[in-house]
Motif scaffolding. Structure first.
Motif: not given
Length: 210
Positions: A1-2, A45-50, A172-177
Protein backbone atom coordinates in the motif's frame (compact mmCIF):
# COMPACT_ATOMS: atom_id res chain seq x y z
CA UNK A 1 0.00 0.00 0.00
CA UNK A 2 1.46 3.41 -0.91
CA UNK A 3 2.16 5.77 1.98
CA UNK A 4 1.57 8.91 -0.10
CA UNK A 5 -0.88 9.25 -3.00
CA UNK A 6 -1.10 12.44 -5.08
CA UNK A 7 -4.06 13.17 -7.34
CA UNK A 8 -4.63 15.58 -10.22
CA UNK A 9 -8.42 15.90 -10.26
CA UNK A 10 -8.96 16.56 -13.97
CA UNK A 11 -11.96 16.49 -16.30
CA UNK A 12 -14.58 18.53 -14.44
CA UNK A 13 -15.38 20.79 -17.38
CA UNK A 14 -15.78 17.88 -19.80
CA UNK A 15 -17.99 16.06 -17.30
CA UNK A 16 -20.34 19.07 -17.16
CA UNK A 17 -20.32 19.64 -20.94
CA UNK A 18 -21.22 15.99 -21.61
CA UNK A 19 -24.32 16.48 -19.46
CA UNK A 20 -25.15 20.04 -20.61
CA UNK A 21 -24.71 21.25 -17.04
CA UNK A 22 -23.27 24.53 -15.73
CA UNK A 23 -19.66 24.44 -14.52
CA UNK A 24 -20.77 24.85 -10.91
CA UNK A 25 -22.43 21.40 -11.03
CA UNK A 26 -19.21 19.64 -12.00
CA UNK A 27 -17.28 21.24 -9.15
CA UNK A 28 -19.92 20.22 -6.61
CA UNK A 29 -19.92 16.65 -7.89
CA UNK A 30 -16.13 16.76 -7.86
CA UNK A 31 -16.29 17.44 -4.13
CA UNK A 32 -18.36 14.26 -3.71
CA UNK A 33 -15.68 12.28 -5.54
CA UNK A 34 -13.01 13.82 -3.30
CA UNK A 35 -14.99 12.92 -0.17
CA UNK A 36 -15.20 9.32 -1.39
CA UNK A 37 -11.44 9.23 -2.00
CA UNK A 38 -10.71 10.63 1.47
CA UNK A 39 -12.93 7.96 3.05
CA UNK A 40 -11.19 5.18 1.09
CA UNK A 41 -7.74 6.54 1.96
CA UNK A 42 -8.64 6.50 5.66
CA UNK A 43 -9.97 2.94 5.40
CA UNK A 44 -6.93 1.65 3.53
CA UNK A 45 -4.37 3.24 5.84
CA UNK A 46 -2.82 5.66 3.34
CA UNK A 47 -0.78 8.17 5.32
CA UNK A 48 -0.81 11.18 2.98
CA UNK A 49 -3.24 12.24 0.24
CA UNK A 50 -2.26 15.33 -1.76
CA UNK A 51 -4.86 16.74 -4.14
CA UNK A 52 -4.15 19.36 -6.80
CA UNK A 53 -7.17 21.53 -6.16
CA UNK A 54 -6.22 24.86 -7.77
CA UNK A 55 -3.07 25.74 -9.71
CA UNK A 56 -1.41 29.13 -10.04
CA UNK A 57 -2.49 29.05 -13.71
CA UNK A 58 -6.14 28.67 -12.64
CA UNK A 59 -6.18 32.33 -11.57
CA UNK A 60 -6.43 33.10 -15.30
CA UNK A 61 -9.86 31.45 -15.50
CA UNK A 62 -13.03 33.63 -15.60
CA UNK A 63 -13.56 35.46 -12.31
CA UNK A 64 -16.99 33.91 -11.76
CA UNK A 65 -15.60 30.39 -11.94
CA UNK A 66 -12.68 31.28 -9.66
CA UNK A 67 -15.11 32.78 -7.13
CA UNK A 68 -17.26 29.64 -7.25
CA UNK A 69 -14.22 27.45 -6.63
CA UNK A 70 -12.98 29.59 -3.72
CA UNK A 71 -16.43 29.48 -2.14
CA UNK A 72 -16.58 25.70 -2.58
CA UNK A 73 -13.17 25.23 -0.96
CA UNK A 74 -14.25 27.34 1.98
CA UNK A 75 -17.57 25.48 2.26
CA UNK A 76 -15.80 22.10 2.12
CA UNK A 77 -13.38 22.97 4.92
CA UNK A 78 -16.18 24.29 7.14
CA UNK A 79 -18.68 21.52 6.45
CA UNK A 80 -16.24 18.62 6.69
CA UNK A 81 -14.20 19.79 9.71
CA UNK A 82 -16.18 17.73 12.25
CA UNK A 83 -15.88 14.68 10.01
CA UNK A 84 -12.15 15.26 9.60
CA UNK A 85 -11.83 15.31 13.38
CA UNK A 86 -13.82 12.06 13.72
CA UNK A 87 -11.63 10.44 11.06
CA UNK A 88 -8.45 11.72 12.74
CA UNK A 89 -7.50 13.58 9.52
CA UNK A 90 -4.86 16.29 9.60
CA UNK A 91 -5.35 19.12 7.08
CA UNK A 92 -2.49 21.00 5.41
CA UNK A 93 -2.71 23.58 2.63
CA UNK A 94 0.26 24.30 0.36
CA UNK A 95 0.68 27.02 -2.24
CA UNK A 96 0.69 30.80 -2.45
CA UNK A 97 -1.91 31.52 0.22
CA UNK A 98 -1.45 35.28 -0.12
CA UNK A 99 -3.56 35.14 -3.29
CA UNK A 100 -6.47 33.38 -1.59
CA UNK A 101 -9.49 35.37 -0.33
CA UNK A 102 -8.91 36.73 3.19
CA UNK A 103 -11.72 34.62 4.62
CA UNK A 104 -10.19 31.46 3.14
CA UNK A 105 -6.74 32.40 4.42
CA UNK A 106 -8.17 32.76 7.93
CA UNK A 107 -10.11 29.49 7.70
CA UNK A 108 -7.03 27.66 6.35
CA UNK A 109 -5.01 28.74 9.40
CA UNK A 110 -7.80 27.75 11.80
CA UNK A 111 -8.37 24.31 10.26
CA UNK A 112 -4.65 23.52 10.13
CA UNK A 113 -4.34 24.48 13.79
CA UNK A 114 -7.43 22.52 14.91
CA UNK A 115 -6.34 19.32 13.12
CA UNK A 116 -2.61 19.67 13.80
CA UNK A 117 -2.43 16.85 16.36
CA UNK A 118 -4.52 14.36 14.36
CA UNK A 119 -2.42 11.29 13.55
CA UNK A 120 -4.39 9.54 10.81
CA UNK A 121 -4.48 10.54 7.16
CA UNK A 122 -2.76 13.82 6.30
CA UNK A 123 -4.85 15.52 3.63
CA UNK A 124 -2.85 18.14 1.72
CA UNK A 125 -4.74 20.60 -0.46
CA UNK A 126 -2.55 22.21 -3.15
CA UNK A 127 -4.27 25.59 -3.55
CA UNK A 128 -2.78 28.36 -5.70
CA UNK A 129 0.12 25.94 -6.17
CA UNK A 130 2.56 24.99 -8.89
CA UNK A 131 5.77 22.97 -8.82
CA UNK A 132 7.72 25.83 -10.38
CA UNK A 133 6.38 28.27 -7.77
CA UNK A 134 7.42 25.83 -5.04
CA UNK A 135 10.98 25.53 -6.37
CA UNK A 136 11.37 29.29 -6.95
CA UNK A 137 10.27 30.05 -3.37
CA UNK A 138 12.66 27.38 -2.08
CA UNK A 139 15.53 28.97 -4.03
CA UNK A 140 14.73 32.39 -2.59
CA UNK A 141 14.71 31.02 0.95
CA UNK A 142 18.05 29.23 0.53
CA UNK A 143 19.56 32.31 -1.15
CA UNK A 144 18.52 34.47 1.82
CA UNK A 145 20.00 31.98 4.30
CA UNK A 146 23.22 31.86 2.27
CA UNK A 147 23.41 35.66 2.13
CA UNK A 148 22.89 35.86 5.90
CA UNK A 149 25.57 33.25 6.52
CA UNK A 150 23.17 30.71 8.01
CA UNK A 151 24.38 28.12 5.50
CA UNK A 152 27.27 27.96 3.05
CA UNK A 153 26.83 27.10 -0.65
CA UNK A 154 28.66 23.79 -0.17
CA UNK A 155 26.19 22.88 2.58
CA UNK A 156 23.27 22.81 0.16
CA UNK A 157 22.07 19.23 -0.30
CA UNK A 158 18.89 17.51 -1.44
CA UNK A 159 17.83 17.36 2.22
CA UNK A 160 18.29 21.13 2.63
CA UNK A 161 16.23 21.76 -0.49
CA UNK A 162 13.43 19.50 0.69
CA UNK A 163 13.25 21.34 4.01
CA UNK A 164 12.38 24.52 2.10
CA UNK A 165 9.72 23.01 -0.17
CA UNK A 166 6.02 23.29 0.65
CA UNK A 167 5.77 19.55 1.30
CA UNK A 168 8.07 19.88 4.32
CA UNK A 169 4.77 19.79 6.24
CA UNK A 170 4.70 16.01 5.78
CA UNK A 171 6.78 13.08 7.03
CA UNK A 172 6.26 11.52 3.59
CA UNK A 173 6.89 14.34 1.07
CA UNK A 174 7.46 12.05 -1.93
CA UNK A 175 4.32 10.49 -3.44
CA UNK A 176 4.57 6.76 -4.13
CA UNK A 177 1.72 7.06 -6.64
CA UNK A 178 0.34 9.91 -8.76
CA UNK A 179 -3.12 9.48 -10.28
CA UNK A 180 -4.42 11.80 -12.98
CA UNK A 181 -7.97 11.42 -14.22
CA UNK A 182 -9.49 12.37 -17.63
CA UNK A 183 -6.97 10.54 -19.83
CA UNK A 184 -4.47 13.43 -20.05
CA UNK A 185 -0.89 12.19 -19.71
CA UNK A 186 1.08 15.04 -18.15
CA UNK A 187 1.84 16.29 -14.65
CA UNK A 188 0.92 19.94 -15.32
CA UNK A 189 3.46 21.66 -13.09
CA UNK A 190 2.56 19.64 -9.99
CA UNK A 191 5.12 18.55 -7.35
CA UNK A 192 7.97 18.71 -9.88
CA UNK A 193 10.73 17.93 -7.37
CA UNK A 194 8.73 15.47 -5.31
CA UNK A 195 7.65 13.23 -8.24
CA UNK A 196 11.20 12.17 -9.18
CA UNK A 197 10.57 8.44 -8.50
CA UNK A 198 6.78 8.36 -8.35
CA UNK A 199 4.71 5.75 -10.18
CA UNK A 200 2.36 7.54 -12.60
CA UNK A 201 -1.17 6.30 -13.31
CA UNK A 202 -3.24 8.04 -15.99
CA UNK A 203 -6.87 6.90 -15.97
CA UNK A 204 -9.56 7.68 -18.56
CA UNK A 205 -12.36 8.39 -16.10
CA UNK A 206 -13.28 12.04 -15.61
CA UNK A 207 -12.78 13.16 -12.03
CA UNK A 208 -16.46 13.13 -11.00
CA UNK A 209 -16.73 9.54 -12.30
CA UNK A 210 -13.50 8.32 -10.68
Amino acid sequence: MPKHVAVIMDGNWRWARQRNLPTSFCHKDGLRALTDLIDISCQWGIRVLTVFAFSTENWLRPKLEVDILMNLFEWELKEELKKFMRQNVRISVIGDSKKLPKSLQKLKTEVEDITRNNSGLQLIFALSYSGQYDIVEECKSIAEKTKDGVIQPNDITEAIIEQELETNCSKFPHPDLLIRTSGEQRISNFLLWQLAYTELAFVKSLWSDF
